[in-house]
Design a protein around this motif. Structure first.
Motif, short mmCIF file in Angstrom:
data_model
loop_
_atom_site.label_atom_id
_atom_site.label_comp_id
_atom_site.label_asym_id
_atom_site.label_seq_id
_atom_site.Cartn_x
_atom_site.Cartn_y
_atom_site.Cartn_z
N GLN A 6 -20.64 16.59 -11.69
CA GLN A 6 -21.26 15.63 -13.38
C GLN A 6 -22.23 17.58 -13.87
N GLY A 7 -22.45 18.04 -13.22
CA GLY A 7 -22.87 19.16 -13.74
C GLY A 7 -21.62 20.38 -14.62
N LEU A 8 -20.42 19.90 -14.05
CA LEU A 8 -19.40 20.76 -14.74
C LEU A 8 -18.89 19.97 -15.68
N GLY A 197 -13.76 -0.51 -9.46
CA GLY A 197 -12.25 -0.10 -11.24
C GLY A 197 -13.89 0.58 -11.85
N GLN A 198 -14.94 0.16 -11.13
CA GLN A 198 -16.38 1.43 -12.71
C GLN A 198 -15.44 2.84 -12.12
N LYS A 199 -15.57 3.43 -10.90
CA LYS A 199 -15.99 4.16 -9.90
C LYS A 199 -14.41 4.69 -10.34
N VAL A 200 -12.97 4.28 -10.91
CA VAL A 200 -11.75 5.18 -11.53
C VAL A 200 -12.20 5.33 -12.81
N SER A 201 -12.99 4.39 -13.70
CA SER A 201 -13.50 4.46 -15.15
C SER A 201 -13.88 5.30 -15.33
N ASP A 202 -14.95 5.71 -14.70
CA ASP A 202 -15.59 7.15 -14.88
C ASP A 202 -15.19 7.79 -14.24
N ALA A 203 -14.55 8.42 -13.81
CA ALA A 203 -13.87 9.59 -13.85
C ALA A 203 -13.38 10.00 -14.54
N ALA A 204 -12.27 9.32 -15.03
CA ALA A 204 -11.32 9.16 -15.97
C ALA A 204 -12.11 9.79 -17.29
N THR A 205 -13.15 8.95 -17.66
CA THR A 205 -13.88 9.71 -18.50
C THR A 205 -13.86 11.03 -18.50
N THR A 206 -14.23 11.50 -17.11
CA THR A 206 -14.73 13.14 -17.04
C THR A 206 -13.99 14.05 -17.38
N THR A 207 -12.79 14.09 -17.77
CA THR A 207 -11.41 14.54 -18.17
C THR A 207 -10.78 14.98 -19.61
N MET A 208 -11.97 14.37 -20.57
CA MET A 208 -11.30 13.94 -21.71
C MET A 208 -11.46 15.75 -21.63
N VAL A 209 -12.06 17.01 -21.73
CA VAL A 209 -12.30 18.15 -22.01
C VAL A 209 -11.11 19.03 -21.48
N PRO A 210 -10.78 18.81 -20.22
CA PRO A 210 -9.18 19.35 -19.49
C PRO A 210 -7.80 18.61 -20.21
N LEU A 211 -8.35 17.48 -20.43
CA LEU A 211 -6.86 17.28 -21.61
C LEU A 211 -6.81 17.03 -22.81
N MET A 212 -8.22 17.30 -22.91
CA MET A 212 -7.94 18.25 -24.12
C MET A 212 -7.28 19.62 -24.63
N ALA A 213 -7.73 20.50 -23.42
CA ALA A 213 -7.44 21.92 -23.12
C ALA A 213 -5.62 21.92 -22.86
#
Length: 328
Positions: A6-8, A197-213
């Motif tokens: 989460q900190g990362l 499903g909530q865990k998968v959703s939470d994990a997916a939303t953390t990938t925004m910056v890496p995916l944009m990069a």
């Protein structure tokens, strides 16, 4: 252990702008160092972009999208600034663009379509109402896909039908918009019913910056080898892209005032009017005939100018649209 990821994620979100700039520099280096990888990287653009848009859509509950259709003033302002004001601004500069048809098509493709991905990030950094902007994304996507062919016809004339096919537009709409949106809604429904499903959703939303990069690296690296002898023509459009950002900052503020929007919504309107949909329209440019291949590089060039411009926007838009002064 759970706090470190989460900190990362928080650190990546806080340093998004330098991460994106670094991604473009890395993409340019890779494109120059390994030009033979360009064609392969082009095939990776759609998958990585589809993943990015999936995560973007995932952050807006389906119910919010329905409620956003009742947000009349904000939606009207977003539509006016993008599909009335922007075409007028583009028309004013169109005559002065380089005469090369590929260059002009590239400029039109990118400037006539409002952004639906990182505009939400940059708007939030400047205190804009990112949630309302995100909820308006599907409407902006549908509107640009419906209006773009007609706008291209108005600017380029009937001859455009000989070089631009409808198929790639429909394919991009299906694979980059419809499918990611449906998958995002399906995951939202699963998350509402099950902890997994909530865990998968939470994990997916953390990938925004890496995916944009990753998207920026892939796009820039794939297109740098295409510059070839077209560097002069491509460089010639940079002042137009920069001027567009300047003009739209003030035009967006005027539109927001006309619709009497509060400060966060007004800032969001400034951002949606200025940022363009280069990553989504790039597959359309790549689908053009070989003699118009430079159009894709013209589209990517707008991304480079815009991301740098967003660094200035994040700092200047709060001054352009300041919070009202309260009297004690």
């Amino acid at each position: 252990m759970s706090q470190e990821p989460q900190g990362l994620v928080a650190r990546m979100e806080h340093h998004q702008i330098p991460i994106y700039l670094g991604a473009m520099v890395l993409g340019a280096f890779l494109g120059r160092a390994a030009p033979s990888a360009g064609p392969g990287l082009e095939h990776a653009i759609n998958p990585v972009l589809g993943a990015l848009l999936f995560v973007t859509f995932l952050q807006v509950p389906a119910g919010d999208l329905i409620r956003s259709l009742r947000d009349g003033r904000f939606l009207s302002a977003a539509l006016v600034v993008n599909f009335v004001v922007v075409p007028l601004v583009v028309a004013a500069m169109f005559t002065f663009l380089p005469a090369d048809q590929a260059v002009r098509i590239g400029v039109l493709l990118v400037l006539l379509c409002p952004c639906v991905d990182y505009v939400i990030v940059f708007s939030g950094l400047a205190g804009g109402d990112s949630r309302r902007l995100l909820a308006a994304t599907p409407l902006l996507l549908v509107a640009q896909m419906l209006l773009l062919p007609g706008l291209l016809y108005l600017f380029m004339g009937p001859g455009l039908a000989d070089v631009v096919e409808v198929g790639p537009f429909l394919e991009a709409f299906l694979f980059l918009i419809v499918i990611p949106l449906v998958l995002a809604w399906a995951l939202q429904a699963w998350a509402a019913r099950a902890t997994a499903g909530q865990k998968v959703s939470d994990a997916a939303t953390t990938t925004m910056v890496p995916l944009m990069a990753a998207t920026l690296i892939t796009v820039v690296a794939s297109q740098v080898p295409e510059l070839g002898g077209s560097l002069g023509d491509v460089a010639a459009v940079i002042p137009f892209y920069a001027a567009f950002l300047v003009v739209m900052a003030f035009a967006g503020r005027i539109v927001a005032r006309l619709f009497r929007l509060e400060v966060p919504a007004a800032r969001a309107i400034v951002f949606t009017g200025a940022t363009r949909n280069s990553l989504v329209v790039l597959p359309l440019a790549l689908a053009l005939p070989d003699e118009l291949a430079v159009a894709a590089v013209v589209v990517v060039t707008q991304t480079l100018v815009e991301v740098i411009g967003m660094v200035a926007y994040v700092r200047l838009v709060p001054r352009l649209v300041p919070e009202p002064v309260t009297v004690a």
